[in-house]
Design a protein around this motif. Structure first.
Motif, mmCIF file in Angstrom:
data_model
loop_
_atom_site.group_PDB
_atom_site.id
_atom_site.type_symbol
_atom_site.label_atom_id
_atom_site.label_comp_id
_atom_site.label_asym_id
_atom_site.label_seq_id
_atom_site.Cartn_x
_atom_site.Cartn_y
_atom_site.Cartn_z
ATOM 1 N N ARG B 27 0.832 -1.294 -0.112
ATOM 2 C CA ARG B 27 -0.114 0.092 0.105
ATOM 3 C C ARG B 27 0.774 1.179 -0.050
ATOM 4 N N ILE B 28 0.455 2.252 -0.688
ATOM 5 C CA ILE B 28 1.245 3.270 -0.690
ATOM 6 C C ILE B 28 0.996 4.388 0.775
ATOM 7 N N VAL B 29 2.082 4.876 0.779
ATOM 8 C CA VAL B 29 1.842 5.748 2.193
ATOM 9 C C VAL B 29 2.583 7.183 1.588
ATOM 10 N N ALA B 30 1.752 8.282 1.985
ATOM 11 C CA ALA B 30 2.229 9.698 1.515
ATOM 12 C C ALA B 30 2.722 10.357 2.993
ATOM 13 N N GLY B 31 1.746 11.083 3.493
ATOM 14 C CA GLY B 31 2.233 11.675 4.924
ATOM 15 C C GLY B 31 2.211 10.567 5.984
ATOM 16 N N GLY B 32 1.066 9.520 5.774
ATOM 17 C CA GLY B 32 0.979 8.812 6.878
ATOM 18 C C GLY B 32 0.069 8.954 7.806
ATOM 19 N N VAL B 33 -0.749 10.163 7.791
ATOM 20 C CA VAL B 33 -1.622 10.649 9.016
ATOM 21 C C VAL B 33 -2.810 9.695 8.889
ATOM 22 N N ALA B 34 -3.466 9.420 7.703
ATOM 23 C CA ALA B 34 -4.668 8.674 7.904
ATOM 24 C C ALA B 34 -4.323 7.239 8.308
ATOM 25 N N THR B 76 1.796 18.675 0.788
ATOM 26 C CA THR B 76 0.967 19.011 2.062
ATOM 27 C C THR B 76 -0.100 20.013 1.946
ATOM 28 N N HIS B 77 -1.226 19.605 2.881
ATOM 29 C CA HIS B 77 -2.192 20.786 2.832
ATOM 30 C C HIS B 77 -1.638 22.109 3.110
ATOM 31 N N HIS B 78 -0.558 22.161 3.911
ATOM 32 C CA HIS B 78 0.064 23.579 4.480
ATOM 33 C C HIS B 78 0.448 24.211 3.071
ATOM 34 N N GLY B 109 -0.176 15.824 6.538
ATOM 35 C CA GLY B 109 -0.880 15.182 5.663
ATOM 36 C C GLY B 109 -0.836 15.772 4.115
ATOM 37 N N THR B 110 -1.000 15.075 3.206
ATOM 38 C CA THR B 110 -1.005 15.572 1.755
ATOM 39 C C THR B 110 -2.518 15.687 1.275
ATOM 40 N N LEU B 111 -2.686 16.666 0.563
ATOM 41 C CA LEU B 111 -3.788 16.784 -0.266
ATOM 42 C C LEU B 111 -4.431 15.772 -0.972
ATOM 43 N N SER B 122 -14.134 15.040 3.769
ATOM 44 C CA SER B 122 -12.935 16.042 3.207
ATOM 45 C C SER B 122 -13.379 17.236 2.980
ATOM 46 N N ASP B 123 -12.375 18.378 3.391
ATOM 47 C CA ASP B 123 -12.598 19.574 2.902
ATOM 48 C C ASP B 123 -12.281 19.800 1.525
ATOM 49 N N PRO B 124 -11.165 19.425 1.265
ATOM 50 C CA PRO B 124 -10.650 19.907 -0.439
ATOM 51 C C PRO B 124 -11.551 19.160 -1.312
ATOM 52 N N LEU B 165 -1.308 4.073 -8.482
ATOM 53 C CA LEU B 165 -1.186 5.353 -7.377
ATOM 54 C C LEU B 165 -1.344 6.657 -8.120
ATOM 55 N N LEU B 166 -1.503 7.636 -7.160
ATOM 56 C CA LEU B 166 -1.866 9.122 -8.095
ATOM 57 C C LEU B 166 -0.458 9.947 -7.929
ATOM 58 N N THR B 167 -0.042 10.334 -9.020
ATOM 59 C CA THR B 167 1.189 11.145 -9.018
ATOM 60 C C THR B 167 0.850 12.565 -8.910
HETATM 61 C C1 LIG Z 1 -7.007 15.132 13.988
HETATM 62 C C2 LIG Z 1 -7.185 15.316 12.473
HETATM 63 C C3 LIG Z 1 -8.123 16.045 11.919
HETATM 64 C C4 LIG Z 1 -8.464 15.991 10.558
HETATM 65 N N1 LIG Z 1 -9.417 17.188 10.066
HETATM 66 C C5 LIG Z 1 -9.780 16.989 8.750
HETATM 67 C C6 LIG Z 1 -10.500 18.123 8.211
HETATM 68 O O1 LIG Z 1 -11.183 19.016 9.219
HETATM 69 N N2 LIG Z 1 -10.788 18.074 7.117
HETATM 70 C C7 LIG Z 1 -10.078 17.345 6.001
HETATM 71 O O2 LIG Z 1 -10.447 17.329 4.874
HETATM 72 N N3 LIG Z 1 -9.168 16.120 6.340
HETATM 73 C C8 LIG Z 1 -8.952 16.329 7.914
HETATM 74 N N4 LIG Z 1 -8.142 15.065 8.354
HETATM 75 C C9 LIG Z 1 -7.501 14.217 7.500
HETATM 76 C C10 LIG Z 1 -6.403 14.482 6.855
HETATM 77 O O3 LIG Z 1 -6.374 15.668 6.027
HETATM 78 C C11 LIG Z 1 -5.889 13.371 6.089
HETATM 79 O O4 LIG Z 1 -5.790 12.223 6.795
HETATM 80 C C12 LIG Z 1 -4.435 13.424 5.295
HETATM 81 O O5 LIG Z 1 -4.579 14.786 4.624
HETATM 82 C C13 LIG Z 1 -4.134 12.299 4.948
HETATM 83 O O6 LIG Z 1 -2.927 12.484 3.932
HETATM 84 P P1 LIG Z 1 -1.715 11.622 3.868
HETATM 85 O O7 LIG Z 1 -0.629 12.144 3.131
HETATM 86 O O8 LIG Z 1 -1.103 11.669 5.672
HETATM 87 O O9 LIG Z 1 -2.228 10.054 3.391
HETATM 88 P P2 LIG Z 1 -1.767 8.640 4.168
HETATM 89 O O10 LIG Z 1 -2.207 8.261 5.335
HETATM 90 O O11 LIG Z 1 -0.247 8.611 3.766
HETATM 91 O O12 LIG Z 1 -2.640 7.876 3.126
HETATM 92 C C14 LIG Z 1 -3.969 7.792 3.058
HETATM 93 C C15 LIG Z 1 -4.589 6.946 2.328
HETATM 94 O O13 LIG Z 1 -4.324 7.443 0.965
HETATM 95 C C16 LIG Z 1 -3.540 6.285 0.076
HETATM 96 N N5 LIG Z 1 -2.563 7.209 -0.720
HETATM 97 C C17 LIG Z 1 -1.843 8.476 -0.212
HETATM 98 N N6 LIG Z 1 -1.462 8.846 -1.096
HETATM 99 C C18 LIG Z 1 -1.656 8.354 -2.355
HETATM 100 C C19 LIG Z 1 -1.237 8.347 -3.800
HETATM 101 N N7 LIG Z 1 -0.329 9.331 -4.255
HETATM 102 N N8 LIG Z 1 -1.693 7.362 -4.749
HETATM 103 C C20 LIG Z 1 -2.512 6.299 -4.398
HETATM 104 N N9 LIG Z 1 -2.910 6.146 -2.826
HETATM 105 C C21 LIG Z 1 -2.415 7.127 -2.139
HETATM 106 C C22 LIG Z 1 -3.037 5.433 0.939
HETATM 107 O O14 LIG Z 1 -2.750 4.315 0.698
HETATM 108 C C23 LIG Z 1 -4.140 5.463 2.379
HETATM 109 O O15 LIG Z 1 -4.913 4.603 2.092
HETATM 110 C C24 LIG Z 1 -7.842 15.037 9.723
HETATM 111 C C25 LIG Z 1 -6.976 14.207 10.130
HETATM 112 C C26 LIG Z 1 -6.666 14.364 11.481
HETATM 113 C C27 LIG Z 1 -5.666 13.284 12.045
#
Ligand SMILES: Cc1cc2nc3c(=O)[nH]c(=O)nc-3n(C[C@H](O)[C@H](O)[C@H](O)COP(=O)(O)OP(=O)(O)OC[C@H]3O[C@@H](n4cnc5c(N)ncnc54)[C@H](O)[C@@H]3O)c2cc1C
Ligand code: FES
Ligand code: FES
Lengths: 151, 295
Positions: B27-34, B76-78, B109-111, B122-124, B165-167
């Motif tokens: 599985r792909i991990v980007a920022g890893g937050v979710a 990233t979002h920021h 976290g990434t968009l 999701s907001d965006p 994966l999305l580039t």
């Molecule tokens: C406390 C908290 C509050 C939040 N509040 C909000 C909010 O108010 N509004 C909002 O919109 N979001 C909110 N979020 C969500 C947050 O925006 C997302 O969790 C974050 O942006 C995910 O990005 P990431 O890069 O960490 O993803 P990851 O955790 O790395 O990946 C998430 C999922 O996407 C897949 N993935 C990631 N990148 C790719 C890619 N390029 N191609 C294919 N698959 C991919 C992964 O395999 C995984 O399944 C919140 C999160 C937290 C922890």
């Protein structure tokens, strides 16, 4: 995997598992117990550390992601035995009760002041809004950050 | 916490190879937050995570020829929130990303990760729908473009295949005189996930009649959705207070949000009514500020 982590200006070689998170590595391997485990899911900010000056939640960051960055924890704030102006201001204003949120609050405030040395109250409130204090010392925390910002 | 392997490919091709080889174990991990939250709660046990972090071409935000925007998978979002390109070409997206979580999460976290995770709050996401944005999906088999209108299948489910994966995300150049906004409500504190979000873009003619309308809702449907019926009722009309109120009322009839901790179905429908109206009012206000004369 072996990582070379730069923490508070020093490089630490550490052996970590690929699934380990930065907070656990800081606390359990490097004995830096300033960053705390509060919610464990990005909400509370007790685990806040700076990565290249940017605040992040170390409870959700894969430790391997921190390699190559400057990591700053609360332990690095005091220099040569002297407290950082933010730490002094927090004490002066009594900006804590239990203190659990304090390391995170301090690092968040540091990120703000490094970028905006004289923030307005509105800027402080907005910037610190993602850090939660269960003892609700918010008023004192905001005052302390404003005071430290006065230099 | 579950144990997994973590690899850092340096090119998109390597990442695609790894995904193809690992099948459902990878599985792909980007920022890893979710992902880390899911792993900590035991909701997902990965075997092999393939990180995009060290792939150079996936960073940052760029302006494309003709005035569109390209957002790399590791932006990233920021970064999006602060990007001068986004502020110039798609300011509504900056507005939406600024609402996401708190600054720490926006730094991690990434968009694109937010979109791939496909939480319907999701907001965006609704903003990308009104921007007519599309994504590039890549695999060892080749590459394809997917408009966001077809990207979300269900909550937490997208059209991406296991080996894709999305580039990047592309936002096409906006036609002149397009104004827009994103409005959202959160019942707990401003840094929480939204109860609902509404994105709106309008193009008004010299006579201040609506030439083009785009409206999308997030959080109140299984996937973020455009509202073609409401868009159609606005085109050709002058945006009177009555029309905007009626648009809100009709939008509320189109959705059937589930009751949960953020409110009952009845409450959320009323909120849709109010927020669709507000999104139209705010967009009209901005169009006016941009110099459209309202007779
Ligand atoms: C406390 C908290 C509050 C939040 N509040 C909000 C909010 O108010 N509004 C909002 O919109 N979001 C909110 N979020 C969500 C947050 O925006 C997302 O969790 C974050 O942006 C995910 O990005 P990431 O890069 O960490 O993803 P990851 O955790 O790395 O990946 C998430 C999922 O996407 C897949 N993935 C990631 N990148 C790719 C890619 N390029 N191609 C294919 N698959 C991919 C992964 O395999 C995984 O399944 C919140 C999160 C937290 C922890
Ligand atoms: S412990 Fe990391 S944000 Fe709460
Ligand atoms: S002082 Fe106790 S949580 Fe802030």
């Amino acid at each position: 995997m072996t990582l070379a982590l730069r923490v508070n200006g020093q490089t630490h070689p550490v052996e970590v598992e690929p699934y380990e998170l930065l907070l656990d590595v800081l606390r359990d391997r490097l004995n830096l117990t300033g960053p705390k485990d509060g919610c464990g899911e990005g909400v509370c900010g007790a685990c806040t550390v700076l990565l290249d000056g940017r605040p992040i939640s170390s409870c959700l960051l894969l430790a391997a992601y921190a390699e190559g960055s400057e990591i700053a924890t609360v332990e690095g704030l005091a220099r040569d035995g002297g407290l950082h102006p933010l730490q002094r201001a927090f004490i002066e204003h009594g900006a804590f009760q239990c203190g659990y949120c304090t390391p995170g609050m301090l690092m968040m405030a540091k990120a703000l002041l490094d970028r905006t040395p004289r923030p307005s109250e509105a800027q402080v409130r907005e910037f610190m809004s993602g850090n939660i204090c269960r003892c609700t010392s918010y008023v004192e925390i905001i005052q302390a950050v404003l005071r430290a910002g006065d230099g | 916490m579950a144990r997994f392997d973590l690899s850092f490919p340096e090119t998109v091709e390597e990442a695609c190879q790894a995904l193809a080889q690992d099948g459902s174990d990878g599985r792909i991990v980007a920022g890893g937050v979710a992902l880390m939250i899911l792993v900590k709660h035991g909701l997902y046990r990965p075997r092999r995570l393939i990180s995009l972090k060290r792939i150079r071409g996936l960073a940052g935000v760029q302006e494309t020829e003709g005035g569109g925007v390209r957002l790399g998978a590791m932006a990233t979002h920021h970064e999006v929130e602060l990007s001068p390109v986004v502020h110039r070409r798609a300011p509504v997206l900056a507005e939406a990303t600024a609402h996401v979580a708190n600054l720490r999460i926006r730094n991690m976290g990434t968009l694109v990760g937010d979109l791939c995770h496909a939480d319907n709050h999701s907001d965006p996401a609704p903003v990308l729908l009104v921007l007519d944005a599309r994504a590039r999906a890549v695999s060892a088999r080749g590459s394809r473009e997917v408009p966001f209108a077809q990207f979300f299948v269900d909550t937490y489910q997208t059209v991406l295949a296991e080996d894709e994966l999305l580039t990047e995300v592309f936002i096409p150049p906006a036609p002149p005189r397009l104004a827009g906004c994103y409005v959202r409500f959160s019942g707990h504190s401003s840094i929480d996930w939204p109860t609902l979000g509404a994105a709106c873009m309008l193009r008004l003619g010299e006579d201040a009649r609506v030439q083009e309308a785009r409206l999308a809702l997030g959080s109140v449907t299984a996937v973020p959705q455009r509202l073609p019926e409401i868009e159609a009722m606005l085109v050709g009309q002058a945006l009177t207070a009555d029309l905007m109120t009626e648009a809100g009322r009709r939008a509320a009839r189109l959705v059937d949000p589930p009751a949960d901790a953020r409110g009952s179905t009845w409450y959320k429908k009323r909120m849709v009514e109010v927020f669709v109206r507000r999104a139209l009012e705010e967009t009209l206000r901005r169009a006016r500020a941009n110099g459209v004369q309202i007779p």
